[in-house]
Design a protein around this motif. Structure first.
Motif, PDB file in Angstrom:
ATOM      1  N   VAL A 262     163.398  92.003   9.109  1.00  0.00           N
ATOM      2  CA  VAL A 262     162.436  90.981   9.506  1.00  0.00           C
ATOM      3  C   VAL A 262     161.052  91.456   9.086  1.00  0.00           C
ATOM      4  O   VAL A 262     160.644  92.575   9.397  1.00  0.00           O
ATOM      5  N   SER A 263     160.339  90.613   8.340  1.00  0.00           N
ATOM      6  CA  SER A 263     158.988  90.935   7.873  1.00  0.00           C
ATOM      7  C   SER A 263     157.990  90.022   8.572  1.00  0.00           C
ATOM      8  O   SER A 263     158.166  88.798   8.604  1.00  0.00           O
ATOM      9  N   LEU A 264     156.931  90.620   9.141  1.00  0.00           N
ATOM     10  CA  LEU A 264     155.889  89.868   9.836  1.00  0.00           C
ATOM     11  C   LEU A 264     154.619  89.899   9.009  1.00  0.00           C
ATOM     12  O   LEU A 264     154.148  90.974   8.621  1.00  0.00           O
ATOM     13  N   LEU A 265     154.064  88.733   8.733  1.00  0.00           N
ATOM     14  CA  LEU A 265     152.885  88.634   7.881  1.00  0.00           C
ATOM     15  C   LEU A 265     151.829  87.772   8.566  1.00  0.00           C
ATOM     16  O   LEU A 265     152.070  86.601   8.861  1.00  0.00           O
ATOM     17  N   LEU A 266     150.661  88.366   8.852  1.00  0.00           N
ATOM     18  CA  LEU A 266     149.545  87.599   9.360  1.00  0.00           C
ATOM     19  C   LEU A 266     148.877  86.866   8.208  1.00  0.00           C
ATOM     20  O   LEU A 266     148.697  87.427   7.119  1.00  0.00           O
ATOM     21  N   LYS A 267     148.480  85.630   8.453  1.00  0.00           N
ATOM     22  CA  LYS A 267     147.871  84.834   7.400  1.00  0.00           C
ATOM     23  C   LYS A 267     146.768  83.980   8.007  1.00  0.00           C
ATOM     24  O   LYS A 267     147.032  83.165   8.900  1.00  0.00           O
ATOM     25  N   GLY A 268     145.554  84.159   7.528  1.00  0.00           N
ATOM     26  CA  GLY A 268     144.431  83.413   8.055  1.00  0.00           C
ATOM     27  C   GLY A 268     144.035  82.265   7.148  1.00  0.00           C
ATOM     28  O   GLY A 268     144.077  82.369   5.924  1.00  0.00           O
ATOM     29  N   SER A 269     143.678  81.151   7.767  1.00  0.00           N
ATOM     30  CA  SER A 269     143.072  80.047   7.028  1.00  0.00           C
ATOM     31  C   SER A 269     141.602  80.008   7.413  1.00  0.00           C
ATOM     32  O   SER A 269     141.074  80.958   7.971  1.00  0.00           O
ATOM     33  N   SER A 270     140.938  78.932   7.156  1.00  0.00           N
ATOM     34  CA  SER A 270     139.509  78.863   7.449  1.00  0.00           C
ATOM     35  C   SER A 270     139.234  79.022   8.936  1.00  0.00           C
ATOM     36  O   SER A 270     138.294  79.706   9.338  1.00  0.00           O
ATOM     37  N   THR A 271     140.053  78.421   9.782  1.00  0.00           N
ATOM     38  CA  THR A 271     139.820  78.492  11.227  1.00  0.00           C
ATOM     39  C   THR A 271     141.052  78.886  12.021  1.00  0.00           C
ATOM     40  O   THR A 271     140.963  79.040  13.240  1.00  0.00           O
ATOM     41  N   GLU A 272     142.214  79.049  11.396  1.00  0.00           N
ATOM     42  CA  GLU A 272     143.452  79.279  12.118  1.00  0.00           C
ATOM     43  C   GLU A 272     144.128  80.553  11.657  1.00  0.00           C
ATOM     44  O   GLU A 272     144.053  80.931  10.481  1.00  0.00           O
ATOM     45  N   LEU A 273     144.808  81.206  12.604  1.00  0.00           N
ATOM     46  CA  LEU A 273     145.545  82.432  12.316  1.00  0.00           C
ATOM     47  C   LEU A 273     147.037  82.145  12.455  1.00  0.00           C
ATOM     48  O   LEU A 273     147.506  81.740  13.522  1.00  0.00           O
ATOM     49  N   PHE A 274     147.779  82.355  11.357  1.00  0.00           N
ATOM     50  CA  PHE A 274     149.212  82.090  11.330  1.00  0.00           C
ATOM     51  C   PHE A 274     149.991  83.404  11.323  1.00  0.00           C
ATOM     52  O   PHE A 274     149.491  84.449  10.880  1.00  0.00           O
TER      53      PHE A 274
END
Length: 785
Positions: free
Chosen positions: A241-253
């Motif tokens: 299982v790989s966990l990847l944080l990903k940010g957009s302009s205002t949101e954190l995925f």
């Protein structure tokens, strides 16, 4: 296919507005042979080749804040990092990184992040080392428009450790992972050790610029601020299982990838978004206009790409794999995944990939080569590359709907001919995507007579199409529950006696059954017991054997809605059953992996209240992948391609033949997918390349050898893991074909050695561009009792 090239020299080059992926051939600086290929998965027939002087001898490491690309030179001992804005052609060169120590080369950098645009006074390019908890950063908050301010004397690298902060937050040593930024802040997570080793801690990497009077300059102070803990989920049938944080302009995925084949294949994708108000993760069912790009290979060079807004092509998570050469495109709403191959230079080892924003314009002198692939004139070599659908899907549905109306008019005429009546003038018009009756009276028959006729000759999808034809048909054909006795009898009479593709959608609570011959879809409401992330372990005799997340097992018949609970079997890996669960001879066999040596577990559904366990006395052997019943005999496919044979399974005197045969010699060069099934008392093995580049069928001979088959004769194969089956073809058009559970359904013809869609209009050579389901799915044979 031949590629036609068109050279263009101009001041500003803007490829069509799509999210572009850029592959590059990286050579020494000044190498005039270096070029970049702009590739768009939504238009795979075309790509653009361009030479960009600012990128000669440099690698694209990622793109931040919409337009700033982070670059690094291709010299391991004298690494030069730089920032480039393709919109303004502005470039900021940073000092050599190795001036702060002998270990400061590019290979020691694991991740990086640009906290803010360079013109922001608090902007910092933040790097992290691989082997130790150290930050390496360069403060960029200066007037970048002034050439004097961008010289290397004012820009310098600083190294600091965050080891003590990790120790304070977690009581143990550790490293930060997955740097990302959104809403003007930088985030990462820490993997906790000890008893909480599956727990992660999200932290904010707080960067504050302070004035230092002693050094007469501004210094960056970096502090780790804890936000929340979350548990790394366990995904059934995925080893990693790989966990990847990903940010957009205002949101954190948070992108959660379930990986198979030692991390080489994407088997599951989940998407969560952080609710900043209550600090909880929320599951996202639709990305809408947003596009996310992440890197699969965590051992490769760090990669970052911003979230891109695209109303036309949004809703996707693009996952770059195999050093950027392969793209997995996951559609969040449809829960399907497709494959794309980025065009690269033959023999190139070092390939960088960059998800380029749509708004990017390339200014300055450029040479753009447009490579457009066209179909060959020869029909036997014809190939159609099918792209991922955007807004053209609405147009496709409109055409299908129009065709349905025409077919229903033909159907009505057919009913009239059966009654030997003369059809009155009748017309169906399509206005504003709706069907309206023009006032004519269909067949001039009373509604109750028409209802009786339709119920006699119409079933399933045909019945629904008749209801949608006009107002009179709608009144004459009321909605009928799936489990209505009369309706089910008609379905049994008129349904094609071949397996259907069953797909579960837990978010919508809908089960979709698709007819593989005509492509018609049937919908059933999902039972409450199956609104979870379960796994289909086996499909036979119209029943599904399902493993739920809590370890419980159950049988489910979607045609009768019957559910049969089984005793819990902890640690089950593979499982199969020999007969319908309503039969007194039904035997369920599973392999438990929770102990060493491995155990084989047997349960007689109608005769035993629990499982009977027998040790296999196997340690460190190649484990089994699939179980296949033939009567009471059991064939177990091993991971090395061979198989074991259990004769008279379930009896006290059953015999176990270890290594009964080795696997067949396959020509597949990629990671193969192996499927085992029974056909006319013979054991078959179907080997499919990872991306469908090869399909081979082998039959087991009596001499322990495998014989490759070039034809299936009048048989047809349906492929999908533990639900694979080989049957006599019910119609001539199904003969000598292998059906795959794609969307839409496609088949491989052993006659043409190519893939085809159901309407036989598209022909292609592999899986690239086709959609595959990631929700629970498989083939199931209709069984109404």
């Amino acid at each position: 296919m031949e590629a036609k090239h068109m050279k263009i020299s101009c001041d500003s080059i803007t490829p069509p507005k799509h999210p572009w992926f850029v592959s590059q051939k990286v050579e020494d600086e000044g190498d005039n042979t270096q070029f970049h290929i702009f590739y768009n998965i939504h238009d795979p027939m075309s790509h653009y080749r361009c030479q960009i002087p600012e990128l000669l001898g440099k690698r694209i490491r990622g793109c931040f804040h919409g337009c700033w690309a982070v670059l690094s030179s291709n010299h391991p001992r004298d690494v030069i990092w730089s920032l480039w804005n393709p919109i303004t052609s502005k470039i900021i060169n940073l000092p050599p990184l190795n001036h702060i120590g002998s270990e400061g080369d590019c290979s020691d950098i694991s991740e990086f992040c640009l906290s803010a645009p360079p013109e922001d006074p608090n902007s910092v390019l933040l790097l992290m080392r691989t082997a130790k908890p150290n930050f390496v950063y360069c403060r960029l908050g200066i007037d970048s428009s002034s050439p004097e301010a961008c010289n290397r004397q004012e820009l310098r690298w600083t190294e600091s450790t965050y080891a003590n902060q990790i120790k304070t937050l977690t009581d143990c040593d550790g490293l930060l992972h997955c740097l990302t930024c959104c809403n003007g802040k930088v985030y990462a997570y820490i993997r906790l050790a000890g008893n909480r080793r599956r727990t992660q801690l999200i932290v904010e990497v707080n960067i504050v610029i302070n004035d230092c009077e002693i050094k007469k300059q501004r210094e960056a102070v970096i502090t780790l601020l804890p936000m929340l803990e979350f548990f790394c989920p366990f995904i059934v049938d995925c080893g990693l299982v790989s966990l990847l944080l990903k940010g957009s302009s205002t949101e954190l995925f948070l992108v959660i990838l379930g990986l198979k084949d030692n991390g080489k294949t994407v088997g599951a994708v989940n998407l969560l978004k952080l609710n900043m108000n209550n600090m909880t993760w929320e599951e996202i069912e639709d990305l809408k206009d947003t596009i996310l790009s992440v890197e699969l290979d965590i051992s490769s060079s760090p990669f970052y790409s911003p979230a891109i807004a695209s109303s036309e092509f949004g809703g996707y998570i693009h996952i770059l794999a195999d050093k950027g050469k392969i793209i997995y495109s996951y559609h969040v709403k449809d829960k399907t995944i497709s494959f794309s191959s980025i065009p690269i230079v033959a023999g190139t080892i070092n390939v960088s990939a960059w998800a380029m924003p749509q708004c990017t314009r390339l200014k300055g002198d450029r040479v753009l080569v447009h490579c457009k692939q066209e179909k060959e004139s020869h029909k036997e070599d014809e190939m159609v590359i099918r792209s991922v659908k955007g807004n053209h899907e609405v147009e496709s549905h409109l055409i299908i709907f129009q065709n349905c109306v025409l077919k229903m008019k033909e159907f009505c005429v057919g009913v009239v001919e059966r009654l030997k009546l003369s059809p009155p003038p009748y017309d169906c018009r399509l206005e504003s995507n709706k069907v309206h009756d023009d006032g004519s009276h269909l067949l001039n028959l009373p509604p109750h007579v028409l209802e009786m006729l339709i119920m006699e000759f119409c079933a399933g999808v045909e019945y629904l199409k008749f209801r949608a034809t006009c107002k009179r048909c709608h009144l004459a054909a009321p909605l009928i529950p799936w489990n209505n006795r009369k309706a089910s009898k008609i379905m049994q009479k008129y349904s094609v006696p071949s397996p259907w593709l069953i797909v579960f959608d837990k978010h919508k609570g809908i089960i979709t059954l698709t007819d593989p011959v005509f492509g018609d879809k049937y919908f059933i409401k999902t039972p409450q017991e199956l609104i979870c992330d379960f796994q289909i372990k086996c499909s036979r005799f119209g029943w599904l054997l399902i493993l739920k997340p809590d370890g419980s097992l159950m049988f489910f018949n979607p045609f009768t809605s019957d559910i049969l609970e089984l005793p819990e079997l902890p640690g089950v890996h593979i499982i199969c059953f020999s007969a319908p669960p309503t039969s007194p001879d039904c035997m369920v066999v599973g392999i438990a992996v929770g102990s060493r040596p491995y155990d084989i577990c047997i349960h007689i559904v109608g005769g035993e209240p629990s499982w009977r366990t027998t040790s296999l006395n196997v340690r460190g052997d190649k484990f089994f992948k699939y179980l296949t019943f033939y009567g009471r005999d059991l064939y177990a496919l091993r991971e090395d391609g061979g198989f074991d044979f259990f004769r008279e399974m379930g009896r006290e005197d059953h015999a176990w033949f270890r290594h009964a045969a080795k696997g067949p010699a396959s020509c597949c060069k990629s990671l193969p997918q192996c499927f085992q099934l029974i056909c006319d008392q013979h054991l078959l093995r179907v080997i499919v390349g990872k991306f469908g580049e090869s399909v081979e069928v082998f039959k087991k001979s009596r001499l322990r050898n495998w014989v490759k088959k070039d034809t299936l004769g009048k048989h047809v194969i349906f492929i999908c893991g533990a639900s694979s089956v080989c049957l006599d073809a019910k119609t001539p058009q199904m003969e000598n074909k292998i059906y795959f559970p794609t969307s839409p359904i496609m088949y491989y013809s052993l006659e043409t050695c190519r893939f085809h869609t159901l309407n036989n209009q598209d022909s292609f050579g592999d899986f690239f561009g086709t959609k595959h389901h990631l929700t629970p799915h498989g083939w199931i044979e209709p069984r109404w009792s």
